[in-house]
Design a protein around this motif. Structure first.
Motif: not given
Length: 194
Positions: A63-80, A162-165
């Motif tokens: 659960a924890g590592m899936a949540m972290t992975t989801f957040a990483v993918a979310g940053f790829a959308y949200a930061v840019p 931001a998108r690429w990073v």
């Protein structure tokens, strides 16, 4: 697993504040608070699951590592794209994922090694995490520079960086999540546990 997920999560620490200022025009203070949400998430979830029995270790790790992975993918959308509150939500989730899993990863890993090696293995885990942060920062430096970080001159160019990073972190996080399987599959550790 820890190495890859640490590499994937360092982007918000290394580039998040600067890119939030450049893309969204926020202050450095607000950007810092958003990044600090990761620590808040880690603390809150660690407190919530403290004392969980060993039979739940696998569940909390996944659960924890899936949540972290989801957040990483979310940053790829949200930061840019924004908005800033969404970046803060993903920061809470990213830290919260580590908070859910860290104690149980440590307990599981030390249960898989001989008792004489427990201290050395438990001491190596933070070292592996820091090595992941260092390697991730170096990797992201290459990605950022290749995507125009040094020459960005406005919000549109900062958005591209931001998108690429952050997109470049998604494969690392997914590989780390895949590596979780090696830790949570049944071993002698589970003997006698239901």
């Amino acid at each position: 697993m820890l190495l890859l997920l640490s590499m994937a999560t360092v982007a918000i620490l290394a580039y998040g504040p600067l890119l939030m200022v450049a893309v969204h025009g926020t202050s450095a203070l607000i950007a810092g608070y958003i990044v600090a949400a990761s620590s808040v998430g880690w603390t809150l979830t660690a407190v919530v699951v403290s004392g969980a029995p060993e039979r739940q270790d696998r569940m909390w790790i996944v659960a924890g590592m899936a949540m972290t992975t989801f957040a990483v993918a979310g940053f790829a959308y949200a930061v840019p794209q924004g908005p800033l509150w969404l970046i803060a939500v993903f920061a809470l989730l990213e830290g919260g994922g580590f908070g859910l899993a860290w104690t149980f990863i440590l307990r599981r890993v030390t249960a898989l090694v001989p008792e004489s090696e427990e201290q050395r293995v438990s001491g190596a885990m933070p070292t592996i995490q820091r090595l992941g942060y260092a390697l991730g920062a170096a990797y992201l430096g290459i990605i950022a520079n290749a995507s125009g970080f040094l020459t960005m001159d406005g919000a549109a160019e900062a958005e591209t960086v931001a998108r690429w990073v952050f997109l470049s972190c998604v494969p690392l996080a997914l590989a780390g999540l895949l590596a979780v399987w090696g830790l949570v599959r049944r071993h002698g550790y589970d003997a006698g546990l239901t």
